[in-house]
Scaffold this active site. Structure first.
Site, PDB file in Angstrom:
ATOM      1  N   GLY A  37       0.787  -1.211   0.000  1.00 26.26           N
ATOM      2  CA  GLY A  37       0.000   0.000   0.000  1.00 26.26           C
ATOM      3  C   GLY A  37       0.827   1.272   0.000  1.00 26.26           C
ATOM      4  O   GLY A  37       0.395   2.296  -0.521  1.00 26.26           O
ATOM      5  N   MET A  38       2.038   1.228   0.572  1.00 26.15           N
ATOM      6  CA  MET A  38       2.842   2.444   0.679  1.00 26.15           C
ATOM      7  C   MET A  38       3.828   2.621  -0.470  1.00 26.15           C
ATOM      8  O   MET A  38       4.374   3.695  -0.658  1.00 26.15           O
ATOM      9  CB  MET A  38       3.599   2.448   2.010  1.00 26.15           C
ATOM     10  CG  MET A  38       2.692   2.588   3.215  1.00 26.15           C
ATOM     11  SD  MET A  38       3.606   2.864   4.736  1.00 26.15           S
ATOM     12  CE  MET A  38       4.224   4.522   4.459  1.00 26.15           C
ATOM     13  N   VAL A  41       9.165  -2.285  -3.310  1.00 29.87           N
ATOM     14  CA  VAL A  41      10.431  -2.719  -2.727  1.00 29.87           C
ATOM     15  C   VAL A  41      11.302  -3.291  -3.838  1.00 29.87           C
ATOM     16  O   VAL A  41      10.860  -4.148  -4.606  1.00 29.87           O
ATOM     17  CB  VAL A  41      10.224  -3.777  -1.625  1.00 29.87           C
ATOM     18  CG1 VAL A  41      11.564  -4.198  -1.035  1.00 29.87           C
ATOM     19  CG2 VAL A  41       9.303  -3.234  -0.530  1.00 29.87           C
ATOM     20  N   LYS A  56      13.011   0.348  -0.047  1.00 27.59           N
ATOM     21  CA  LYS A  56      11.563   0.484   0.102  1.00 27.59           C
ATOM     22  C   LYS A  56      11.190   1.915  -0.280  1.00 27.59           C
ATOM     23  O   LYS A  56      11.504   2.865   0.441  1.00 27.59           O
ATOM     24  CB  LYS A  56      11.172   0.187   1.551  1.00 27.59           C
ATOM     25  CG  LYS A  56       9.694   0.308   1.858  1.00 27.59           C
ATOM     26  CD  LYS A  56       9.455  -0.070   3.324  1.00 27.59           C
ATOM     27  CE  LYS A  56       7.991   0.049   3.709  1.00 27.59           C
ATOM     28  NZ  LYS A  56       7.784  -0.303   5.132  1.00 27.59           N
ATOM     29  N   ASP A 150       1.087  -4.514  13.609  1.00 28.70           N
ATOM     30  CA  ASP A 150       0.636  -5.106  12.340  1.00 28.70           C
ATOM     31  C   ASP A 150       1.352  -6.434  12.094  1.00 28.70           C
ATOM     32  O   ASP A 150       1.876  -6.678  11.009  1.00 28.70           O
ATOM     33  CB  ASP A 150       0.895  -4.133  11.189  1.00 28.70           C
ATOM     34  CG  ASP A 150       0.071  -4.465   9.942  1.00 28.70           C
ATOM     35  OD1 ASP A 150      -0.969  -5.150  10.076  1.00 28.70           O
ATOM     36  OD2 ASP A 150       0.466  -4.061   8.841  1.00 28.70           O
TER      37      ASP A 150
END
Length: 476
Positions: A37-38, A41, A56, A150
């Site tokens: 989602g962010m 990589v 990342k 998480d």
């Protein structure tokens, strides 16, 4: 304007980033190895450190968000405080062409989620061997007053010799920093959230303990304890339902392991293990009993396990199925990365020559199926229909489709999570996915784009708009 407008495809974005890094004197990109989602990589060479690293990258649109940048920097600060062999190391923070990125330890292996999907249920010794390493890494984090928040198989990497690395402290919170994450904000992954996370209450390290119970259950059964047709319903089950006994699926699991899972997943944090160290001590006590009885400990029984000789690629039908006659699920190894080794002597599958584009439709509503069937066939597409998420992933990675339409509320595996899985495999990474969602479901829509869909389509479907979208994606 469509939510798809202005969004680059993964392929275009990857090529652009590779070109961008050619200007870097320090990093040489090798390949895209994952996305979430962010951002993405990449495997890369750090010329200054003279070693392979993972980079990342944060999505460009997110790089301008000061709150997310704070979160990104927090990941570095927090993880640098944790010194443990089972926590992935972070090296540096950088920026190139507007992209913020973290350089971090590269693990030659695969995510625990991919490993579960490829091999199915873990043997008890191997499950405990992996699990106790996760516990050890988290114990070091908790010692620094850091809560991960998480814990899930996607955030755990397993190397070729089954060394475990806990990653992604990006939404972790230091108990010493109360202003960064406030009560009332839902953060985490619904299938693994603690009761207090779902209820948006104050959390502490015992929230991680809850998620560890979910993780151990999944290691032993190849699926999380709570299954639902939507992420919201799955999250609510952590509040309203008692988790199933792992022995209902795995009768060979000893009572003490079943009790450990249930104690971890108590709704009241006061009834759980109060620290992961308690859990480690309990496993060590069981090891001592096994040694006294002349039996191998989990670590001894798992010795020699390696990803170099890959585990079976067929997942038992019971692993993810809710129905007894559900098909097995198989996964094609990513062809462009080192994350999943290919069996020695295996012959690469060659795609057949196709005269017409092919579409896979995962939907269980008969009316929508009929409408889509007529429209897609009128567009001269070969169409295959499936009715659940597990079968959709199975067919997608084995077939050769040009377009995937998948419903967000499928049984056995919802469309958002299915998309995340598909975007991690080379065979399906570049195939556009349209997510079919009930009208007005903005929460699912946001999760959808984080998972990598090309666009969303509201149900009931506006067929003229859908036709234009399909023609555009397939260049018909």
């Amino acid at each position: 304007m469509s939510a798809h407008d202005g969004r680059e495809s993964t392929a275009d974005s990857s090529e652009f980033i590779k070109e961008l890094f050619k200007k870097s004197s320090r990093y040489e990109l090798i390949d895209l190895v994952g996305q979430g989602g962010m951002g993405q990589v990449y495997k890369a060479i750090d010329r200054e450190l003279d070693e392979v690293v993972a980079l990342k990258l944060l999505k460009p649109k997110l790089s301008s968000d000061p709150n997310l940048i704070t979160r990104f920097k927090q990941e570095i600060k927090l993880t640098r405080r944790i010194k443990h062999k089972n926590v992935g190391r972070i090296f540096d923070l950088g920026e190139i062409g507007g992209f913020k990125f973290i350089s971090m330890e590269y693990v030659d292996g695969m995510s625990l989620k991919d490993l579960i999907l490829s091999r199915g249920q873990f043997s008890l010794p191997l499950a405990l061997h992996v699990f106790r390493q996760v516990l050890a890494g988290l114990a070091a984090a908790h010692e620094e007053n850091i809560v991960h928040r998480d814990i899930k198989p996607q955030n755990i990497m397993v190397s070729r010799d089954y060394t475990v690395y806990v990653l992604d402290f990006g939404i972790a919170r230091s108990l010493e920093s109360e202003d960064l994450f406030q009560i009332g904000v839902l953060v985490g992954s619904p299938a693994y959230m603690s009761t207090e996370q779902v209820l948006r209450k104050e959390i502490d390290h015992r929230s991680d303990v809850y998620s560890l119970g979910v993780l151990l259950y999944e290691l032993l059964t190849a699926r999380p304890p709570f299954q639902a047709r939507s992420l919201v319903v799955a999250a609510n089950k952590h509040v309203t339902e008692r988790p199933p006994d792992v022995r209902d699926t795995r009768p060979d699991v000893p009572e003490w392991v079943a009790k450990m899972i249930l104690r971890c997943m108590e709704k009241d944090p006061a009834l759980r293990y109060q620290t992961v160290v308690e859990m480690l001590k309990e496993i060590e006590a069981q090891d001592a009993e096994a040694e006294a009885a002349g039996e191998p400990t989990p670590a001894q029984a798992a010795a020699g396990a390696t990803l170099v000789t890959p585990p079976p690629t067929v997942m038992p039908a019971a692993a993810l199925a809710q129905e007894d006659d559900a098909p097995t699920i198989q996964h094609v190894p990513p062809a462009v990365s080192d994350t999943l080794p290919i069996a020695e002597g295996a012959t690469p599958e060659v795609a057949p020559v196709k005269e017409r584009p092919a579409a896979l439709v995962a939907e269980d509503d008969p009316e929508i199926i009929d409408a889509l069937k007529g429209k897609l066939e009128a567009l001269k597409l070969d169409v295959e229909f499936v009715s659940d998420g597990v079968t959709a992933v199975d067919r997608a990675v084995h077939g050769h489709f040009d377009l995937i339409l998948i419903s967000s509320d499928l049984p056995r595996l919802d469309g958002v999570e299915a998309t995340r899985i598909l975007k991690n495999y080379a065979s399906t990474r570049e195939v556009p996915v349209l997510l079919l969602i009930p009208a007005g479901n903005s929460e699912t829509e946001n999760l959808a784009f984080d998972s990598g869909v090309a666009d969303v389509v509201s149900k009931p479907i506006n067929m003229p708009a859908f036709t234009r979208k399909t023609r555009s994606l397939l260049q018909l």
